[in-house]
Design an enzyme around this catalytic site. Structure first.
Site, PDB file in Angstrom:
ATOM      1  N   LYS A  15       0.826  -1.224   0.000  1.00  0.00           N
ATOM      2  CA  LYS A  15       0.000   0.000   0.000  1.00  0.00           C
ATOM      3  C   LYS A  15       0.854   1.266   0.000  1.00  0.00           C
ATOM      4  O   LYS A  15       0.611   2.187  -0.765  1.00  0.00           O
ATOM      5  CB  LYS A  15      -0.934   0.037   1.231  1.00  0.00           C
ATOM      6  CG  LYS A  15      -1.918  -1.110   1.330  1.00  0.00           C
ATOM      7  CD  LYS A  15      -2.788  -0.986   2.560  1.00  0.00           C
ATOM      8  CE  LYS A  15      -2.019  -1.017   3.867  1.00  0.00           C
ATOM      9  NZ  LYS A  15      -1.287  -2.270   4.142  1.00  0.00           N
ATOM     10  N   ARG A  90      -9.404   1.725   8.790  1.00  0.00           N
ATOM     11  CA  ARG A  90      -9.004   0.332   8.970  1.00  0.00           C
ATOM     12  C   ARG A  90     -10.117  -0.489   9.593  1.00  0.00           C
ATOM     13  O   ARG A  90      -9.946  -1.685   9.828  1.00  0.00           O
ATOM     14  CB  ARG A  90      -7.789   0.299   9.894  1.00  0.00           C
ATOM     15  CG  ARG A  90      -6.565  -0.389   9.306  1.00  0.00           C
ATOM     16  CD  ARG A  90      -5.474  -0.261  10.330  1.00  0.00           C
ATOM     17  NE  ARG A  90      -4.290  -1.001  10.095  1.00  0.00           N
ATOM     18  CZ  ARG A  90      -3.212  -0.544   9.451  1.00  0.00           C
ATOM     19  NH1 ARG A  90      -3.207   0.627   8.890  1.00  0.00           N
ATOM     20  NH2 ARG A  90      -2.143  -1.301   9.381  1.00  0.00           N
ATOM     21  N   ARG A 129      11.588  -5.657   4.594  1.00  0.00           N
ATOM     22  CA  ARG A 129      11.316  -4.212   4.460  1.00  0.00           C
ATOM     23  C   ARG A 129      12.307  -3.374   5.258  1.00  0.00           C
ATOM     24  O   ARG A 129      12.604  -3.644   6.411  1.00  0.00           O
ATOM     25  CB  ARG A 129       9.900  -3.915   4.960  1.00  0.00           C
ATOM     26  CG  ARG A 129       9.625  -2.418   5.115  1.00  0.00           C
ATOM     27  CD  ARG A 129       8.162  -2.074   5.112  1.00  0.00           C
ATOM     28  NE  ARG A 129       7.386  -2.733   6.129  1.00  0.00           N
ATOM     29  CZ  ARG A 129       6.052  -2.734   6.143  1.00  0.00           C
ATOM     30  NH1 ARG A 129       5.366  -2.115   5.206  1.00  0.00           N
ATOM     31  NH2 ARG A 129       5.411  -3.359   7.098  1.00  0.00           N
ATOM     32  N   ARG A 162      11.421  -1.876  10.974  1.00  0.00           N
ATOM     33  CA  ARG A 162      10.388  -1.504  11.946  1.00  0.00           C
ATOM     34  C   ARG A 162      10.287  -2.555  13.050  1.00  0.00           C
ATOM     35  O   ARG A 162      10.303  -3.744  12.789  1.00  0.00           O
ATOM     36  CB  ARG A 162       9.032  -1.358  11.243  1.00  0.00           C
ATOM     37  CG  ARG A 162       8.853  -0.021  10.561  1.00  0.00           C
ATOM     38  CD  ARG A 162       7.680   0.014   9.626  1.00  0.00           C
ATOM     39  NE  ARG A 162       6.460  -0.563  10.161  1.00  0.00           N
ATOM     40  CZ  ARG A 162       5.314  -0.645   9.484  1.00  0.00           C
ATOM     41  NH1 ARG A 162       5.249  -0.171   8.257  1.00  0.00           N
ATOM     42  NH2 ARG A 162       4.253  -1.187  10.025  1.00  0.00           N
ATOM     43  N   ARG A 173      -0.563  -8.843  13.527  1.00  0.00           N
ATOM     44  CA  ARG A 173      -1.119  -7.797  12.665  1.00  0.00           C
ATOM     45  C   ARG A 173      -2.001  -8.394  11.575  1.00  0.00           C
ATOM     46  O   ARG A 173      -3.030  -7.819  11.227  1.00  0.00           O
ATOM     47  CB  ARG A 173       0.009  -6.956  12.049  1.00  0.00           C
ATOM     48  CG  ARG A 173       0.540  -5.909  13.032  1.00  0.00           C
ATOM     49  CD  ARG A 173       1.906  -5.400  12.654  1.00  0.00           C
ATOM     50  NE  ARG A 173       1.952  -4.834  11.333  1.00  0.00           N
ATOM     51  CZ  ARG A 173       3.066  -4.728  10.595  1.00  0.00           C
ATOM     52  NH1 ARG A 173       4.204  -5.163  11.071  1.00  0.00           N
ATOM     53  NH2 ARG A 173       3.024  -4.187   9.411  1.00  0.00           N
TER      54      ARG A 173
HETATM   55  P1  ADP Z   1       1.062  -1.980   7.606  1.00  0.00           P
HETATM   56  O1  ADP Z   1       2.417  -2.177   7.044  1.00  0.00           O
HETATM   57  O2  ADP Z   1       0.589  -3.109   8.479  1.00  0.00           O
HETATM   58  O3  ADP Z   1       0.034  -1.620   6.610  1.00  0.00           O
HETATM   59  P2  ADP Z   1       0.963   0.627   8.986  1.00  0.00           P
HETATM   60  O4  ADP Z   1       2.236   1.349   8.855  1.00  0.00           O
HETATM   61  O5  ADP Z   1      -0.208   1.058   8.185  1.00  0.00           O
HETATM   62  O6  ADP Z   1       1.300  -0.894   8.728  1.00  0.00           O
HETATM   63  O7  ADP Z   1       0.502   0.590  10.514  1.00  0.00           O
HETATM   64  C1  ADP Z   1       1.389   0.239  11.549  1.00  0.00           C
HETATM   65  C2  ADP Z   1       0.617   0.214  12.860  1.00  0.00           C
HETATM   66  O8  ADP Z   1       0.088   1.522  13.146  1.00  0.00           O
HETATM   67  C3  ADP Z   1      -0.597  -0.706  12.888  1.00  0.00           C
HETATM   68  O9  ADP Z   1      -0.273  -2.050  13.203  1.00  0.00           O
HETATM   69  C4  ADP Z   1      -1.452  -0.039  13.974  1.00  0.00           C
HETATM   70  O10 ADP Z   1      -0.960  -0.348  15.266  1.00  0.00           O
HETATM   71  C5  ADP Z   1      -1.194   1.446  13.727  1.00  0.00           C
HETATM   72  N1  ADP Z   1      -2.195   2.006  12.801  1.00  0.00           N
HETATM   73  C6  ADP Z   1      -1.975   2.478  11.544  1.00  0.00           C
HETATM   74  N2  ADP Z   1      -3.115   2.934  11.004  1.00  0.00           N
HETATM   75  C7  ADP Z   1      -4.098   2.748  11.916  1.00  0.00           C
HETATM   76  C8  ADP Z   1      -5.491   2.993  11.953  1.00  0.00           C
HETATM   77  N3  ADP Z   1      -6.142   3.522  10.900  1.00  0.00           N
HETATM   78  N4  ADP Z   1      -6.176   2.676  13.082  1.00  0.00           N
HETATM   79  C9  ADP Z   1      -5.553   2.158  14.142  1.00  0.00           C
HETATM   80  N5  ADP Z   1      -4.240   1.873  14.189  1.00  0.00           N
HETATM   81  C10 ADP Z   1      -3.499   2.161  13.084  1.00  0.00           C
HETATM   82  P1  ADP Z   2       2.295  -1.866   3.182  1.00  0.00           P
HETATM   83  O1  ADP Z   2       2.268  -0.359   3.200  1.00  0.00           O
HETATM   84  O2  ADP Z   2       1.059  -2.445   2.559  1.00  0.00           O
HETATM   85  O3  ADP Z   2       2.610  -2.463   4.509  1.00  0.00           O
HETATM   86  P2  ADP Z   2       4.838  -1.572   1.725  1.00  0.00           P
HETATM   87  O4  ADP Z   2       4.550  -0.684   0.570  1.00  0.00           O
HETATM   88  O5  ADP Z   2       5.559  -1.009   2.878  1.00  0.00           O
HETATM   89  O6  ADP Z   2       3.472  -2.295   2.201  1.00  0.00           O
HETATM   90  O7  ADP Z   2       5.624  -2.836   1.148  1.00  0.00           O
HETATM   91  C1  ADP Z   2       6.089  -3.891   2.000  1.00  0.00           C
HETATM   92  C2  ADP Z   2       7.466  -4.358   1.505  1.00  0.00           C
HETATM   93  O8  ADP Z   2       7.329  -5.023   0.237  1.00  0.00           O
HETATM   94  C3  ADP Z   2       8.475  -3.256   1.269  1.00  0.00           C
HETATM   95  O9  ADP Z   2       9.753  -3.735   1.609  1.00  0.00           O
HETATM   96  C4  ADP Z   2       8.390  -2.956  -0.244  1.00  0.00           C
HETATM   97  O10 ADP Z   2       9.628  -2.477  -0.783  1.00  0.00           O
HETATM   98  C5  ADP Z   2       8.051  -4.341  -0.797  1.00  0.00           C
HETATM   99  N1  ADP Z   2       7.147  -4.324  -1.942  1.00  0.00           N
HETATM  100  C6  ADP Z   2       6.066  -3.526  -2.142  1.00  0.00           C
HETATM  101  N2  ADP Z   2       5.423  -3.842  -3.294  1.00  0.00           N
HETATM  102  C7  ADP Z   2       6.126  -4.889  -3.819  1.00  0.00           C
HETATM  103  C8  ADP Z   2       5.967  -5.691  -5.014  1.00  0.00           C
HETATM  104  N3  ADP Z   2       4.945  -5.483  -5.867  1.00  0.00           N
HETATM  105  N4  ADP Z   2       6.864  -6.666  -5.235  1.00  0.00           N
HETATM  106  C9  ADP Z   2       7.885  -6.902  -4.366  1.00  0.00           C
HETATM  107  N5  ADP Z   2       8.081  -6.186  -3.227  1.00  0.00           N
HETATM  108  C10 ADP Z   2       7.217  -5.202  -2.958  1.00  0.00           C
END
Ligand code: ADP
Ligand code: ADP
Length: 219
Positions: A15, A90, A129, A162, A173
């Site tokens: 995302k 979410r 990541r 992270r 998660r």
């Molecule tokens: P992901 O890689 O799982 O998509 P995010 O960076 O979006 O991770 O979120 C990391 C953490 O931040 C989540 O596990 C949660 O604890 C918190 N978080 C992020 N967005 C929200 C939300 N909309 N509501 C509640 N907690 C959130």
């Molecule tokens: P989210 O926000 O959904 O948690 P991220 O964009 O942070 O996901 O991506 C998670 C990990 O996967 C990162 O290390 C990113 O560089 C990698 N990644 C994202 N999209 C792809 C893809 N299409 N193919 C391979 N690796 C990817």
């Protein structure tokens, strides 16, 4: 009317990566709830301290705190024409709150791309990541490595893994996602705004699919 796109999908599906590309190409703001929390944690704000206890356990931060943080972000001038929302809402309660907030300044959720991939792909992506300390730029040790190990190509800051990306927290998660966010997928499916995108492809292909999914919504 301002255009808002909500990106949905499990942890690690891509995302953040896709939100940055789409926001850049479409000249929209990018709002990442995770990045906002991490910024608050880095700056040791009260909000950051409160949120950290939930984030470290892999749980969602309570709705009231999260919604207030997003409201503040939506009020910044760069959101006037719209934004890509990544990580918020979410759960269905946050989606209802979002609609109310957007109605206040003539905005609307126009589309909800839902990016999916098998769990094995998510775990592989999360475990490799690397995140940039200064601005949250995203790398992967195999799929998108930085030019120099441990250093962000874009701003030269250091890259870190992270705390909540360790295996035990990731499992939690994903469980939280299935319990609390899947109902939101159904909520948007019923509203007719959900567009499924296959996230188990190379970054460039996912971007192309995402772009064509929203082509009638944002020019
Ligand atoms: P992901 O890689 O799982 O998509 P995010 O960076 O979006 O991770 O979120 C990391 C953490 O931040 C989540 O596990 C949660 O604890 C918190 N978080 C992020 N967005 C929200 C939300 N909309 N509501 C509640 N907690 C959130
Ligand atoms: P989210 O926000 O959904 O948690 P991220 O964009 O942070 O996901 O991506 C998670 C990990 O996967 C990162 O290390 C990113 O560089 C990698 N990644 C994202 N999209 C792809 C893809 N299409 N193919 C391979 N690796 C990817």
């Amino acid at each position: 009317m301002a255009t808002f796109i909500v990106l949905l999908g499990p942890p690690g599906v891509g995302k953040g990566t896709q939100a940055k590309i789409l926001a850049d190409t479409k000249k929209l703001a990018h709002i990442s709830s995770g990045d906002l929390f991490r910024e608050n944690i880095k700056n040791q704000t009260e909000l950051g301290k409160h949120a950290k206890s939930f984030i470290d356990k892999g749980e969602l931060v309570p709705d009231d705190v999260t919604i207030n943080m997003i409201r503040e972000r939506l009020n910044r001038p760069d959101c006037e024409i719209g934004a890509i929302l990544d990580g918020f809402p979410r759960n269905p309660a946050q989606a209802v709150a979002l609609e109310k907030m957007l109605a206040e300044f003539n905005g609307q959720v126009k589309a909800v791309p839902y990016i999916t991939a098998p769990e094995s792909v998510l775990v592989e992506r999360i475990s490799g990541r690397w995140t940039c300390r200064a601005n949250g730029h995203i790398y992967h040790q195999m799929f998108n490595p930085p030019k120099q190990t441990g250093v962000c190509d874009l701003d030269g800051s250091d890259l870190y893994q992270r705390e909540d990306d360790k295996v035990e927290t990731v499992t939690k998660r994903i469980r939280v996602y299935l319990e609390q966010t899947i109902p939101l997928v159904e909520y948007y499916r019923k509203s007719g705004k959900l567009i499924e995108v296959n996230g188990a492809q190379a970054v460039e292909q996912v971007s192309l699919d995402l772009c064509s999914a929203v082509k009638n919504i944002i020019l």
